[in-house]
Motif scaffolding. Structure first.
Motif, short mmCIF file in Angstrom:
data_model
loop_
_atom_site.label_atom_id
_atom_site.label_comp_id
_atom_site.label_asym_id
_atom_site.label_seq_id
_atom_site.Cartn_x
_atom_site.Cartn_y
_atom_site.Cartn_z
N ASP A 111 -0.38 -2.06 -0.26
CA ASP A 111 -1.45 -2.95 0.33
C ASP A 111 -0.94 -3.87 1.55
O ASP A 111 0.52 -3.44 2.18
CB ASP A 111 -0.69 -3.67 -1.21
CG ASP A 111 -1.55 -4.90 -0.94
OD1 ASP A 111 -3.26 -4.76 0.25
OD2 ASP A 111 -2.07 -5.87 -1.91
N VAL A 112 -1.91 -4.15 2.03
CA VAL A 112 -1.60 -5.45 2.84
C VAL A 112 -2.25 -6.32 2.72
O VAL A 112 -3.32 -7.13 2.15
CB VAL A 112 -2.68 -4.75 4.22
CG1 VAL A 112 -2.77 -6.15 5.65
CG2 VAL A 112 -2.63 -3.14 4.79
N VAL A 113 -1.35 -7.45 3.71
CA VAL A 113 -1.99 -9.05 2.53
C VAL A 113 -1.57 -10.18 3.54
O VAL A 113 -0.57 -10.37 4.45
CB VAL A 113 0.06 -9.68 2.17
CG1 VAL A 113 -0.63 -10.90 1.08
CG2 VAL A 113 -0.10 -9.17 0.48
N VAL A 114 -2.76 -10.38 3.64
CA VAL A 114 -3.45 -11.25 5.46
C VAL A 114 -3.34 -12.81 4.56
O VAL A 114 -4.83 -12.25 3.66
CB VAL A 114 -4.76 -10.48 6.03
CG1 VAL A 114 -5.20 -11.52 6.69
CG2 VAL A 114 -4.76 -9.54 6.34
N PRO A 115 -2.75 -13.47 4.87
CA PRO A 115 -3.21 -14.79 4.39
C PRO A 115 -4.97 -15.07 5.04
O PRO A 115 -5.10 -15.79 6.10
CB PRO A 115 -1.57 -15.87 4.55
CG PRO A 115 -1.59 -14.74 5.73
CD PRO A 115 -1.50 -14.08 5.23
N ASN A 160 8.34 -2.33 9.06
CA ASN A 160 9.50 -3.11 8.81
C ASN A 160 9.85 -2.84 7.45
O ASN A 160 10.59 -2.96 6.94
CB ASN A 160 9.32 -4.63 9.19
CG ASN A 160 9.69 -4.89 10.19
OD1 ASN A 160 10.66 -4.66 11.37
ND2 ASN A 160 9.47 -5.79 10.74
N ALA A 161 8.38 -2.19 6.86
CA ALA A 161 8.49 -2.13 5.12
C ALA A 161 8.60 -0.51 5.05
O ALA A 161 10.12 0.08 4.62
CB ALA A 161 7.12 -1.85 4.71
N LEU A 162 8.69 0.47 6.50
CA LEU A 162 9.11 1.76 6.28
C LEU A 162 10.48 1.44 5.80
O LEU A 162 11.54 2.61 5.81
CB LEU A 162 8.00 2.24 7.29
CG LEU A 162 6.85 2.84 7.45
CD1 LEU A 162 6.47 3.46 8.47
CD2 LEU A 162 7.02 3.85 5.73
N LEU A 163 11.56 0.48 6.91
CA LEU A 163 12.55 0.54 7.50
C LEU A 163 13.24 0.40 6.25
O LEU A 163 14.18 0.90 5.94
CB LEU A 163 12.93 -0.61 8.76
CG LEU A 163 12.70 0.25 9.67
CD1 LEU A 163 12.83 -0.92 10.70
CD2 LEU A 163 13.50 1.72 9.99
N VAL A 217 8.67 -0.86 -4.73
CA VAL A 217 7.58 -1.41 -3.70
C VAL A 217 8.77 -2.28 -2.45
O VAL A 217 9.62 -2.77 -2.94
CB VAL A 217 6.23 -2.26 -3.85
CG1 VAL A 217 5.67 -2.63 -3.28
CG2 VAL A 217 5.71 -1.05 -4.28
N PHE A 218 8.35 -1.96 -1.36
CA PHE A 218 9.67 -2.25 -0.03
C PHE A 218 8.55 -2.75 0.61
O PHE A 218 7.30 -2.55 1.15
CB PHE A 218 10.08 -1.25 0.70
CG PHE A 218 10.82 -0.81 -0.63
CD1 PHE A 218 11.89 -1.07 -0.88
CD2 PHE A 218 10.27 0.40 -1.45
CE1 PHE A 218 12.58 -0.37 -1.53
CE2 PHE A 218 10.80 1.02 -1.51
CZ PHE A 218 12.54 1.19 -1.86
N GLU A 219 8.47 -4.44 1.06
CA GLU A 219 8.16 -5.16 2.17
C GLU A 219 8.31 -5.00 3.59
O GLU A 219 10.16 -5.19 3.28
CB GLU A 219 7.93 -6.51 1.39
CG GLU A 219 7.23 -6.72 0.13
CD GLU A 219 7.30 -8.77 -0.27
OE1 GLU A 219 7.43 -9.03 0.44
OE2 GLU A 219 6.18 -8.71 -1.05
N GLY A 220 7.54 -5.30 4.47
CA GLY A 220 7.68 -5.56 5.77
C GLY A 220 6.75 -7.05 5.93
O GLY A 220 5.93 -7.05 5.80
#
Length: 243
Positions: free
Chosen positions: A77-81, A105-108, A55-58
């Motif tokens: 996933d999408v994280v919205v604080p 950025n996650a795809l990069l 799993v890669f984060e952006g």
């Protein structure tokens, strides 16, 4: 006879009065919601199916929104604080752009990992010669004469195969995602809806929109476009006999 006020009794009455007022004071719901929201955001991160190397984060430019993708480029996933609108972090009108930036950025990151794994692959064996002795020079010359024309034809077919767009919308039609192979072109989010919706609603709407776009994009495969015979033969010759 004049009585003197009892200071201890007065002090107890004052303390009791202050405690009575505090009992009716409005609790700090915002602070409590922030604590509960932080726990929910942490739980949202743990909902990702494959947390770890797959799993890669952006994150967006403000470091507020986080999007994670798996090795295949699928949004996990999408994280919205819960405090994404607080303190001038993001304006509701900026939500779509933030989601788009975080996803790209996650795809990069996923692409960079793919390239690293390719570089770490087995070393190709050395060729003993450029052209095997059983291949005539006239055949090689003919292949190079056809190369430019065949390559242009192949490139056109490849671009047509990869020039696809997937557009997905959340279940409430508030978030729309437009994707091409390997990148997110645009994300739009209704700013009026974003200005009052809970962060959990925004997460669910955005996640469904991303996954819908990926599903409509399909799985464009460059390998589905066959190489022209001249290019296939040149590639075969380029590999050559090995030691």
């Amino acid at each position: 006879m004049t009585s003197t006020p009892d200071r201890r009794s007065s002090g107890r009455a004052q303390a009791t009065d202050e405690g009575w007022r505090r009992g009716f004071a409005e609790p700090d719901f915002e602070e409590d919601e922030g604590r509960r929201g932080g726990a929910r955001a942490a739980a949202a991160r743990s909902d990702v199916d494959d947390v770890g190397p797959g799993v890669f984060e952006g994150v967006d430019d403000h470091g507020v929104i986080t999007v994670t993708v798996d090795r295949s480029g699928r949004v996990a996933d999408v994280v919205v604080p819960p405090t994404w609108r607080g303190g001038g972090a993001l304006e509701p009108r900026e939500l779509g752009h933030a989601l788009c930036t975080a996803a790209n950025n996650a795809l990069l990151s996923q692409l960079a990992d793919t390239l690293r794994r390719l570089d770490a692959g087995p070393v190709a064996p050395k060729r003993t010669s450029l052209v095997p002795p059983e291949v005539s020079m006239s055949e090689v010359a003919d292949l190079f004469n056809r190369f430019e024309r065949d390559f242009e034809t192949y490139r056109t077919r490849l671009e047509e195969a990869l020039n696809v767009t997937g557009v997905g919308t959340g279940p409430n039609g508030r978030v729309t995602v437009t994707m091409e192979p390997g990148r997110v072109v645009e994300v739009t989010a209704d700013p009026r809806w974003a200005s009052h919706s809970r962060h959990t609603e925004i997460r669910a709407e955005a996640l469904r929109a991303f996954r819908s776009a990926v599903a409509k994009l399909g799985n464009p495969d460059p390998n589905a476009v066959p190489l022209p015979p001249s290019l296939a033969r040149l590639r075969e010759l380029a590999r050559g006999p090995v030691n």
